[in-house]
Design a protein around this motif. Structure first.
Motif, PDB file in Angstrom:
ATOM      1  N   PRO A 182       0.830  -1.200   0.000  1.00 28.53           N
ATOM      2  CA  PRO A 182       0.000   0.000   0.000  1.00 28.53           C
ATOM      3  C   PRO A 182       0.868   1.254   0.000  1.00 28.53           C
ATOM      4  N   GLY A 183       0.526   2.197  -0.841  1.00 31.05           N
ATOM      5  CA  GLY A 183       1.268   3.438  -0.922  1.00 31.05           C
ATOM      6  C   GLY A 183       2.481   3.402  -1.819  1.00 31.05           C
ATOM      7  N   ASN A 184       2.911   2.198  -2.216  1.00 36.09           N
ATOM      8  CA  ASN A 184       4.120   2.075  -3.034  1.00 36.09           C
ATOM      9  C   ASN A 184       3.842   1.599  -4.446  1.00 36.09           C
ATOM     10  N   THR A 185       2.584   1.335  -4.765  1.00 35.55           N
ATOM     11  CA  THR A 185       2.223   0.747  -6.050  1.00 35.55           C
ATOM     12  C   THR A 185       1.038   1.486  -6.645  1.00 35.55           C
ATOM     13  N   ILE A 186       1.027   1.618  -7.965  1.00 34.28           N
ATOM     14  CA  ILE A 186      -0.140   2.119  -8.698  1.00 34.28           C
ATOM     15  C   ILE A 186      -0.606   1.007  -9.621  1.00 34.28           C
ATOM     16  N   THR A 187      -1.808   0.549  -9.405  1.00 33.20           N
ATOM     17  CA  THR A 187      -2.365  -0.550 -10.200  1.00 33.20           C
ATOM     18  C   THR A 187      -3.693  -0.118 -10.797  1.00 33.20           C
ATOM     19  N   TYR A 188      -3.904  -0.457 -12.055  1.00 34.86           N
ATOM     20  CA  TYR A 188      -5.196  -0.169 -12.675  1.00 34.86           C
ATOM     21  C   TYR A 188      -5.583  -1.292 -13.628  1.00 34.86           C
ATOM     22  N   SER A 189      -6.870  -1.388 -13.875  1.00 34.94           N
ATOM     23  CA  SER A 189      -7.407  -2.354 -14.833  1.00 34.94           C
ATOM     24  C   SER A 189      -8.247  -1.626 -15.868  1.00 34.94           C
ATOM     25  N   LEU A 190      -8.143  -2.075 -17.105  1.00 34.74           N
ATOM     26  CA  LEU A 190      -9.083  -1.697 -18.149  1.00 34.74           C
ATOM     27  C   LEU A 190      -9.901  -2.929 -18.499  1.00 34.74           C
ATOM     28  N   SER A 191     -11.216  -2.811 -18.401  1.00 36.10           N
ATOM     29  CA  SER A 191     -12.120  -3.873 -18.845  1.00 36.10           C
ATOM     30  C   SER A 191     -12.866  -3.327 -20.054  1.00 36.10           C
ATOM     31  N   VAL A 192     -12.567  -3.880 -21.236  1.00 38.13           N
ATOM     32  CA  VAL A 192     -13.032  -3.273 -22.487  1.00 38.13           C
ATOM     33  C   VAL A 192     -13.686  -4.314 -23.379  1.00 38.13           C
ATOM     34  N   PRO A 193     -14.658  -3.911 -24.204  1.00 34.08           N
ATOM     35  CA  PRO A 193     -15.211  -4.848 -25.196  1.00 34.08           C
ATOM     36  C   PRO A 193     -14.124  -5.312 -26.149  1.00 34.08           C
ATOM     37  N   ASP A 194     -14.185  -6.574 -26.548  1.00 31.91           N
ATOM     38  CA  ASP A 194     -13.126  -7.070 -27.439  1.00 31.91           C
ATOM     39  C   ASP A 194     -13.143  -6.398 -28.805  1.00 31.91           C
ATOM     40  N   ALA A 195     -14.248  -5.735 -29.138  1.00 30.20           N
ATOM     41  CA  ALA A 195     -14.300  -4.997 -30.404  1.00 30.20           C
ATOM     42  C   ALA A 195     -13.274  -3.872 -30.449  1.00 30.20           C
ATOM     43  N   LEU A 196     -12.858  -3.370 -29.272  1.00 23.18           N
ATOM     44  CA  LEU A 196     -11.886  -2.284 -29.242  1.00 23.18           C
ATOM     45  C   LEU A 196     -10.526  -2.728 -29.770  1.00 23.18           C
ATOM     46  N   VAL A 197     -10.213  -4.001 -29.627  1.00 17.61           N
ATOM     47  CA  VAL A 197      -8.918  -4.498 -30.087  1.00 17.61           C
ATOM     48  C   VAL A 197      -9.055  -5.428 -31.290  1.00 17.61           C
ATOM     49  N   SER A 198     -10.220  -5.439 -31.927  1.00 22.61           N
ATOM     50  CA  SER A 198     -10.412  -6.254 -33.123  1.00 22.61           C
ATOM     51  C   SER A 198      -9.416  -5.855 -34.202  1.00 22.61           C
ATOM     52  N   GLY A 199      -8.874  -6.847 -34.884  1.00 17.37           N
ATOM     53  CA  GLY A 199      -7.913  -6.584 -35.943  1.00 17.37           C
ATOM     54  C   GLY A 199      -6.496  -6.438 -35.455  1.00 17.37           C
ATOM     55  N   LEU A 200      -6.294  -6.462 -34.131  1.00 18.13           N
ATOM     56  CA  LEU A 200      -4.960  -6.368 -33.561  1.00 18.13           C
ATOM     57  C   LEU A 200      -4.474  -7.748 -33.139  1.00 18.13           C
ATOM     58  N   SER A 201      -3.196  -7.992 -33.302  1.00 21.07           N
ATOM     59  CA  SER A 201      -2.625  -9.213 -32.744  1.00 21.07           C
ATOM     60  C   SER A 201      -2.639  -9.093 -31.229  1.00 21.07           C
ATOM     61  N   PHE A 202      -2.443 -10.217 -30.541  1.00 24.26           N
ATOM     62  CA  PHE A 202      -2.400 -10.206 -29.089  1.00 24.26           C
ATOM     63  C   PHE A 202      -1.332  -9.225 -28.612  1.00 24.26           C
ATOM     64  N   ALA A 203      -0.144  -9.280 -29.241  1.00 24.40           N
ATOM     65  CA  ALA A 203       0.949  -8.389 -28.841  1.00 24.40           C
ATOM     66  C   ALA A 203       0.603  -6.931 -29.120  1.00 24.40           C
ATOM     67  N   ASP A 204       0.009  -6.654 -30.288  1.00 23.18           N
ATOM     68  CA  ASP A 204      -0.333  -5.273 -30.630  1.00 23.18           C
ATOM     69  C   ASP A 204      -1.373  -4.690 -29.675  1.00 23.18           C
ATOM     70  N   SER A 205      -2.241  -5.548 -29.143  1.00 20.70           N
ATOM     71  CA  SER A 205      -3.272  -5.041 -28.241  1.00 20.70           C
ATOM     72  C   SER A 205      -2.666  -4.493 -26.954  1.00 20.70           C
ATOM     73  N   ILE A 310      -1.589   9.553  -9.649  1.00 19.88           N
ATOM     74  CA  ILE A 310      -2.850   8.899 -10.006  1.00 19.88           C
ATOM     75  C   ILE A 310      -3.852   9.913 -10.556  1.00 19.88           C
ATOM     76  N   ASP A 311      -3.990  11.052  -9.881  1.00 20.71           N
ATOM     77  CA  ASP A 311      -4.922  12.085 -10.354  1.00 20.71           C
ATOM     78  C   ASP A 311      -4.543  12.555 -11.761  1.00 20.71           C
TER      79      ASP A 311
END
Length: 354
Positions: A182-205, A310-311
């Protein structure tokens, strides 16, 4: 059909095209890149005209490279970037601006509950019951988070973890172990529709979904870049690692992607080395002889308090893509707490790869 792709570290590429008789027609490439000579843009359009619509990214890239004049100079543009934009047009990929993004940034949670919330929120996005979500984590206690396929005993020193009161949890995504306090790490998640990365390879995403945070770091004076496969680095050292998990939608329909990132704001390197078992093979792969030099904290690079970093990140995302305040719903929290009880808080899950 319309496709867009921002070349990592470069410029936006826009492609408009039709498909007739299984081939690309009326192809027009545009963007805010730089290209010399002027006629090279016509060569790119001509190279793509008539290409079979099922041509993969490598095949489209090869067609473009073969057609470009020998004197061509590209700035902020690559042949592969154009090819990816074509594939995204064909896949009818969505863009960041197509969504109303929601922010979740709440009080500290236990490590196991964070693992469960990632799974629940991403499943809700896949089901269409939740908008695409940026969730910024706050940690209630120190933890080691191991990747879905890592060996527990190979990654964690149990005596060191017990001595320092560190909880060990396993996430649903692959990748390596992360040490957080706590206090030493910044963690975030993006939960996105797979359409946002359509046409991209796994690495490119990875690069695509990391692009906003690279810009946010740039706004704070840090020149950072995506380092394949899943690191964010600066010329001083690595500052973050990313991991992903793909979630299938209900009935096998359109799904969602979980993309989460752990950034080192500060780090107790000695404690980390007492808790994690960092092997010689991993160290040699990173091109360094000292584990303490593998991660360079954001505190030193920015000189800013963690909360300010973070802000600034949240503000940067909001300016680029829009962002409204949200919260974990009562139903989502209940689902997550049940997953802690039956999965993420159990020894069977944590040690599923002993």
């Amino acid at each position: 059909m319309h496709g867009e792709y921002k070349v990592p570290g470069g410029k936006l590429v826009v492609v408009d095209l039709d498909v007739e008789g299984g081939a690309l027609r009326n192809v027009r490439v545009a963007g805010d890149f730089f290209l010399e000579p002027d006629e090279a843009i016509l060569s790119i359009d001509a190279a793509l005209e008539g290409a079979p619509a099922n041509t993969d990214t490598a095949g489209l890239t090869a067609r473009i490279d073969a057609a470009l004049p020998a004197s061509t100079v590209m700035l902020g543009l690559t042949s592969e970037g154009v090819a990816v934009a074509v594939r995204r047009a064909l896949a009818q990929a969505t863009e960041w601006s197509d969504y109303d993004w929601q922010l979740i940034h709440e009080t500290p949670q236990s490590p196991a509950l964070h693992m469960a919330l990632d799974e629940v929120i991403t499943a809700e996005v896949a089901a269409g019951r939740r908008p695409p979500t940026l969730r910024v984590w706050e940690w209630a206690s120190p933890a080691v988070i191991i990747g879905s396929f890592q060996s527990l005993r190979n990654e964690v020193d149990p005596a060191g973890a017990e001595r320092h009161g560190v909880t060990v949890v396993r996430r649903i995504s692959g990748g390596g172990a992360m040490f957080v306090e706590p206090g030493n790490t910044i963690t975030y998640s993006l939960s996105v529709p797979d359409a946002l990365v359509s046409g991209l390879s796994f690495a490119d995403s990875y690069a695509y979904l990391d692009d906003w945070v690279l810009a946010a770091l740039g706004d704070m004076g840090i020149k950072a870049w995506y380092q394949p496969l899943n690191d964010i680095a600066t010329d001083i050292g690595k500052i973050a690692g990313a991991a992903q998990k793909r979630v299938v939608g209900p009935g096998g329909g359109p799904g969602a992607v979980l993309h989460h990132v752990t950034m080192s704001y500060d780090i107790d390197a000695d404690k980390m080395l007492e808790v994690l078992r960092i092997g010689k093979e991993k160290m040699s792969d990173k091109g360094t002889r000292s584990a303490k030099k593998r991660v360079d904290p954001l505190r030193r690079q920015t000189g800013l308090p963690r909360e300010t970093v973070i802000d600034n990140m949240i503000d940067s995302f909001r300016k680029r893509h829009g962002l409204t305040q949200g919260a974990v719903t009562a139903e989502e929290l209940a689902q997550a707490e049940e997953l802690v009880r039956t999965k993420f808080g159990t020894p069977e899950w944590t040690a599923r790869v002993p």
